[in-house]
Design a protein around this motif. Structure first.
Motif, PDB file in Angstrom:
ATOM      1  N   UNK A 236      -3.307  -8.607  27.580  1.00  0.00           N
ATOM      2  CA  UNK A 236      -3.782  -7.828  27.038  1.00  0.00           C
ATOM      3  C   UNK A 236      -3.715  -9.251  25.510  1.00  0.00           C
ATOM      4  N   UNK A 237      -4.962  -8.968  24.869  1.00  0.00           N
ATOM      5  CA  UNK A 237      -5.142 -10.189  23.843  1.00  0.00           C
ATOM      6  C   UNK A 237      -6.087  -9.657  23.040  1.00  0.00           C
ATOM      7  N   UNK A 278       0.540  -5.083  13.153  1.00  0.00           N
ATOM      8  CA  UNK A 278       1.619  -4.113  13.509  1.00  0.00           C
ATOM      9  C   UNK A 278       1.131  -3.319  14.824  1.00  0.00           C
ATOM     10  N   UNK A 279      -0.006  -2.805  14.965  1.00  0.00           N
ATOM     11  CA  UNK A 279      -0.746  -1.452  15.900  1.00  0.00           C
ATOM     12  C   UNK A 279      -1.354  -2.831  17.123  1.00  0.00           C
ATOM     13  N   UNK A 280      -1.226  -3.430  16.992  1.00  0.00           N
ATOM     14  CA  UNK A 280      -1.413  -4.610  18.285  1.00  0.00           C
ATOM     15  C   UNK A 280      -0.530  -3.515  19.655  1.00  0.00           C
ATOM     16  N   UNK A 281       0.766  -4.334  18.760  1.00  0.00           N
ATOM     17  CA  UNK A 281       1.753  -4.055  19.738  1.00  0.00           C
ATOM     18  C   UNK A 281       1.712  -2.653  20.040  1.00  0.00           C
ATOM     19  N   UNK A 282       1.700  -1.310  19.860  1.00  0.00           N
ATOM     20  CA  UNK A 282       1.357  -0.333  19.777  1.00  0.00           C
ATOM     21  C   UNK A 282       0.236  -0.088  21.169  1.00  0.00           C
ATOM     22  N   UNK A 283      -0.966  -1.038  21.592  1.00  0.00           N
ATOM     23  CA  UNK A 283      -2.249  -0.786  21.967  1.00  0.00           C
ATOM     24  C   UNK A 283      -1.699  -1.726  23.318  1.00  0.00           C
ATOM     25  N   UNK A 323       0.819 -16.554  19.343  1.00  0.00           N
ATOM     26  CA  UNK A 323       2.081 -16.205  19.434  1.00  0.00           C
ATOM     27  C   UNK A 323       2.213 -14.249  19.646  1.00  0.00           C
ATOM     28  N   UNK A 324       1.920 -13.901  19.028  1.00  0.00           N
ATOM     29  CA  UNK A 324       1.989 -12.542  18.888  1.00  0.00           C
ATOM     30  C   UNK A 324       1.417 -12.067  20.529  1.00  0.00           C
ATOM     31  N   UNK A 325       0.496 -12.417  20.914  1.00  0.00           N
ATOM     32  CA  UNK A 325      -0.171 -12.528  21.776  1.00  0.00           C
ATOM     33  C   UNK A 325       0.576 -12.375  23.230  1.00  0.00           C
ATOM     34  N   UNK A 326       1.213 -13.853  23.076  1.00  0.00           N
ATOM     35  CA  UNK A 326       2.223 -14.236  24.508  1.00  0.00           C
ATOM     36  C   UNK A 326       3.697 -13.707  24.630  1.00  0.00           C
ATOM     37  N   UNK A 327       3.667 -13.681  22.816  1.00  0.00           N
ATOM     38  CA  UNK A 327       5.045 -12.586  22.984  1.00  0.00           C
ATOM     39  C   UNK A 327       5.323 -10.804  23.288  1.00  0.00           C
ATOM     40  N   UNK A 328       4.004 -10.533  23.466  1.00  0.00           N
ATOM     41  CA  UNK A 328       3.846  -9.124  24.338  1.00  0.00           C
ATOM     42  C   UNK A 328       3.936  -9.010  25.634  1.00  0.00           C
ATOM     43  N   UNK A 329       3.448 -10.272  26.397  1.00  0.00           N
ATOM     44  CA  UNK A 329       2.939 -10.356  27.356  1.00  0.00           C
ATOM     45  C   UNK A 329       4.264 -10.801  27.859  1.00  0.00           C
ATOM     46  N   UNK A 330       5.302 -11.019  27.556  1.00  0.00           N
ATOM     47  CA  UNK A 330       6.867 -11.817  27.784  1.00  0.00           C
ATOM     48  C   UNK A 330       8.127 -10.887  27.258  1.00  0.00           C
ATOM     49  N   UNK A 331       7.800  -9.717  26.494  1.00  0.00           N
ATOM     50  CA  UNK A 331       8.171  -8.644  26.570  1.00  0.00           C
ATOM     51  C   UNK A 331       8.005  -7.381  27.426  1.00  0.00           C
ATOM     52  N   UNK A 335       9.112 -14.255  30.981  1.00  0.00           N
ATOM     53  CA  UNK A 335       8.786 -16.175  31.481  1.00  0.00           C
ATOM     54  C   UNK A 335       7.747 -15.879  32.260  1.00  0.00           C
ATOM     55  N   UNK A 336       6.855 -15.078  31.873  1.00  0.00           N
ATOM     56  CA  UNK A 336       4.961 -15.195  32.454  1.00  0.00           C
ATOM     57  C   UNK A 336       4.584 -16.570  31.871  1.00  0.00           C
ATOM     58  N   UNK A 337       3.040 -16.124  32.103  1.00  0.00           N
ATOM     59  CA  UNK A 337       2.633 -17.742  31.912  1.00  0.00           C
ATOM     60  C   UNK A 337       1.277 -17.070  31.609  1.00  0.00           C
ATOM     61  N   UNK A 338       0.706 -17.783  30.879  1.00  0.00           N
ATOM     62  CA  UNK A 338      -0.423 -16.924  29.713  1.00  0.00           C
ATOM     63  C   UNK A 338      -1.575 -18.240  30.465  1.00  0.00           C
ATOM     64  N   UNK A 339      -2.393 -17.902  31.212  1.00  0.00           N
ATOM     65  CA  UNK A 339      -3.460 -19.206  32.300  1.00  0.00           C
ATOM     66  C   UNK A 339      -5.131 -18.617  31.233  1.00  0.00           C
TER      67      UNK A 339
END
Length: 724
Positions: A236-237, A278-283, A323-331, A335-339
């Motif tokens: 989710x980006x 902050x609504x990005x994190x909700x979705x 930072x935000x996009x990758x942060x939510x992936x890793x949450x 340790x996941x990787x963004x390609x």
């Protein structure tokens, strides 16, 4: 509900543990042998080896059979593929198989040990998911994954089944059933939705269809795990429906950036929900929760990126977005990787600045034309994979800059950015073409030193067709100097070209067709006479390889290319007659041109890999029993013709994915050219809107264009005329 969740979790854990066991004992690789080469399977013995190198295989003989020792299932599968190619002279491909039994297995005189110098062997473009795989069933996917494994692929883009993830997400957020479905495109157009280029086009899809795709994806992911091929799923980006803050009260204050339309067309792009809001994190929380429910929580790689191919980002802090996009992936997936895609100016330096480098991987897409790895200084010290597109729209045509592949990969190895080169890969928009290009790229992952192209091509012809033949080898040497060459301009720079040279027969008629599709080319950057001579030389081996599927398929493809080359001159003569308003000449030249279209159709009818019927039957099979069966078939026809949108005057995407296929040539393409020629006889030039109407009408018809068989005698006569 709690019981259901526990039951689902148990089922996922069971699938995961079963897949891991199969990977560890190599039973998944044994299964490939049993499916593809049962004559060899009973003589194979597998064992695991421990090595400081991650991907290693060893081949040996013990007098009773063939021993394959490997560090993991993926390396074992590559070992099997290596033995098949370089000892048995056998191979699997997208354009024919050469897997017939051997009476005696080749003995390996001394143990062979081969390791990959690359962490990753990558495959697939988002567009491949549609141009090649739109209508795949399980048997198709099973063969695809077998080919990937035998070719050593260990990282593959796999965003299939995202439709249901998004549908469930939107329903959770408060969308109605109809509103959620309106966001999701039809089965032939999901790639451009996932990349944030369009929404809804080709849809809507039924719930039953989305569920069937999700079920298929689960089988694909299970098989990939068994073969130790890591999937890249869709992250989710920030891509959301353009009307998100109008449909969901709880998100009405979300910061949405309208992305306008794609390529100045009628396609409405999804909006971007600013990731720093902050609504990005909700979705994101809802999206990732729904993804985990369907596909598990052990995904290690995610694709998708904001502002792909343009997009509006004024006033947005791109570094903070990263930072935000990758942060939510890793949450959700620690340790996941963004390609990310190394395409045009992507990924921006500002985006890279906000990322954890150890969890970022870039796929350099367009390596056959550009050297972004150098211009971007190793993407600022970020791990990257070098690959090439080579094919756009899965257009039919011979193309692949083989020498460039070798040169560029080994040039990077000798550069200051070598430490950031983590792999090589193939990223064509369509895979059903030019198997030599994909074999060479993936083969390089297991070569320490740069191979001689001449030697490699000789070996390729042997495993492609089953045995050595001097005429074939000599012909292929010329092919590497013509259709598979890497031409340079007068300044010594690579000649820019997006995919194969296009066939005039497939063009929407006009007095100035250049190119057939908006970003393609009709120019031949090779000597067509020399190529034709090489094809004639290749065909001298016809009797010896009469029963070889791979040889016969390539023969068809080479003859098709010669015929396509000849079409350019016939077109020029037709245009000249029309411009001079010489009605007799228009009629004569027009009849010649139309007869060439039909001759090409007849040639291609002799091989099912070049038939429209094959593609349409896949769509019919996928839609069987589903309420949207008719729409699935419509998607198949629309994609390869007018593409979209519903706008008579807009022609940017027309014929982008055109095909030189039997059935398509003799119906739509022939009828377009006949109309054009007939109207030229009356001093008229057919408007593009008329062709658009023809194309949409054709796409809506139910005709599956069954193959019209020709006799061997007819085929030989066609072959003779083409080579005259």
């Amino acid at each position: 509900m709690a019981f259901f969740k526990r039951k689902l979790l148990f089922a996922l854990l069971l699938l995961t543990s079963t897949a891991l066991l199969k990977a560890q004992d190599f039973s998944s690789v044994k299964s490939i042998a049993e499916r593809r080469v049962p004559w060899l399977a009973k003589s194979l013995k597998f064992s695991k080896i421990v090595s400081g190198e991650k991907d290693v295989f060893e081949l040996s003989s013990d007098g009773k059979g063939i021993l394959i020792a490997a560090t993991n299932a993926n390396a074992a599968a590559q070992g099997l593929g290596w033995y098949l190619k370089y000892y048995c002279n056998r191979s699997l491909s997208h354009l024919g198989n050469n897997l017939s039994p051997l009476s005696k297995l080749p003995v390996i005189s001394e143990k062979v040990r081969i390791s990959s110098s690359f962490q990753y062997r990558y495959a697939l473009n988002y567009c491949t998911i549609n141009y090649s795989f739109s209508f795949y069933g399980w048997k198709d996917w099973e063969k695809e994954l077998d080919w990937m494994a035998l070719s050593g692929v260990n990282l593959m883009l796999a965003p299939m089944g995202t439709e249901l993830v998004w549908y469930n997400t939107l329903i959770k957020l408060g969308y109605t059933d109809a509103e959620a479905k309106a966001f999701i495109p039809g089965p032939a157009f999901t790639a451009w939705w996932l990349m944030g280029n369009l929404e809804g086009w080709g849809g809507p899809n039924s719930i039953a269809f989305m569920q069937s795709q999700a079920a298929l994806q689960k089988k694909v992911l299970t098989q990939m795990k068994e073969l130790e091929i890591e999937p890249i799923l869709q992250g989710f980006y920030g891509m959301v429906p353009h009307d998100l803050n109008k449909k969901v009260d709880a998100l009405k204050d979300a910061q949405i950036i309208d992305q306008g339309t794609w390529v100045a067309s009628e396609f409405i792009r999804p909006a971007i929900l600013v990731p720093t809001n902050d609504k990005f994190n909700v979705v994101a929380d809802v999206y990732y929760d729904e993804l985990k429910k369907l596909y598990g929580n052990d995904i290690k790689y995610f694709g998708g990126e904001p502002f792909h191919e343009g997009g509006k980002k004024t006033g947005v802090d791109i570094t903070a977005v990263a930072k935000s996009v990758q942060g939510m992936m890793q949450k959700h997936f620690p340790s996941s990787t963004w390609v990310l895609q190394g395409w045009q100016s992507n990924p921006a330096d500002a985006l890279l600045a906000g990322l954890k480098k150890e969890n970022t991987l870039i796929i350099e897409l367009f390596g056959e034309n550009t050297s972004n790895w150098k211009l971007r200084k190793g993407y600022g010290g970020t791990s990257f994979i070098w690959s090439n597109v080579s094919n756009f729209g899965e257009k039919t045509g011979l193309y692949g800059r083989l020498q460039r592949f070798l040169y560029e990969v080994y040039r990077i190895k000798q550069s200051p950015y070598n430490n950031y080169l983590k792999g090589v890969g193939i990223i064509p928009e369509g895979l059903n073409n030019n198997p030599v290009a994909y074999d060479l790229m993936l083969d390089m992952a297991w070569r320490k030193e740069k191979p001689s192209l001449e030697k490699w091509i000789t070996d390729y012809t042997i495993y492609r067709y089953g045995s050595y033949n001097k005429d074939i080898v000599d012909a292929w040497k010329v092919f590497t100097q013509t259709v598979y060459s890497s031409p340079l301009d007068e300044k010594g720079k690579i000649v820019y070209q997006e995919g194969p040279s296009e066939s005039i027969y497939c063009a929407r008629p006009s007095l100035k067709v250049n190119p057939v599709s908006s970003w393609g080319t009709r120019k031949r950057n090779y000597d067509i006479k020399l190529f034709k001579q090489a094809v004639a030389l290749f065909i001298k081996a016809d009797k010896q390889f009469k029963n070889s599927e791979t040889y016969q398929t390539d023969k068809t493809d080479f003859l098709r290319q010669v015929m396509a080359d000849k079409g350019d001159r016939a077109y020029d003569e037709l245009v000249k007659a029309i411009q001079e308003k010489d009605k007799k000449s228009i009629k004569d030249k027009g009849n010649v041109f139309l007869s060439m279209v039909l001759q090409q159709d007849s040639l291609l009818s002799s091989n099912h890999y070049f038939t429209l019927n094959r593609w349409l039957n896949q769509a019919v099979a996928l839609g069987k029993g589903l309420p949207d069966a008719n729409n699935i078939l419509y998607n198949a026809k629309a994609q390869i013709t007018f593409w979209g949108p519903d706008n008579k005057s807009f022609t940017r995407f027309k014929d982008y994915a055109h095909k030189e296929w039997s059935g398509l040539l003799s119906s739509l393409y022939y009828n377009r050219w006949k109309l054009f020629i007939d109207e030229a006889m009356n001093d008229k030039i057919t408007p593009t809107t008329t062709f658009y109407d023809l194309e949409v009408k054709w796409a809506k018809e139910a005709n599956l264009y069954p193959v019209k068989k020709i006799t061997e005698r007819q085929l030989l006569a066609i072959q003779k005329r083409i080579l005259e």
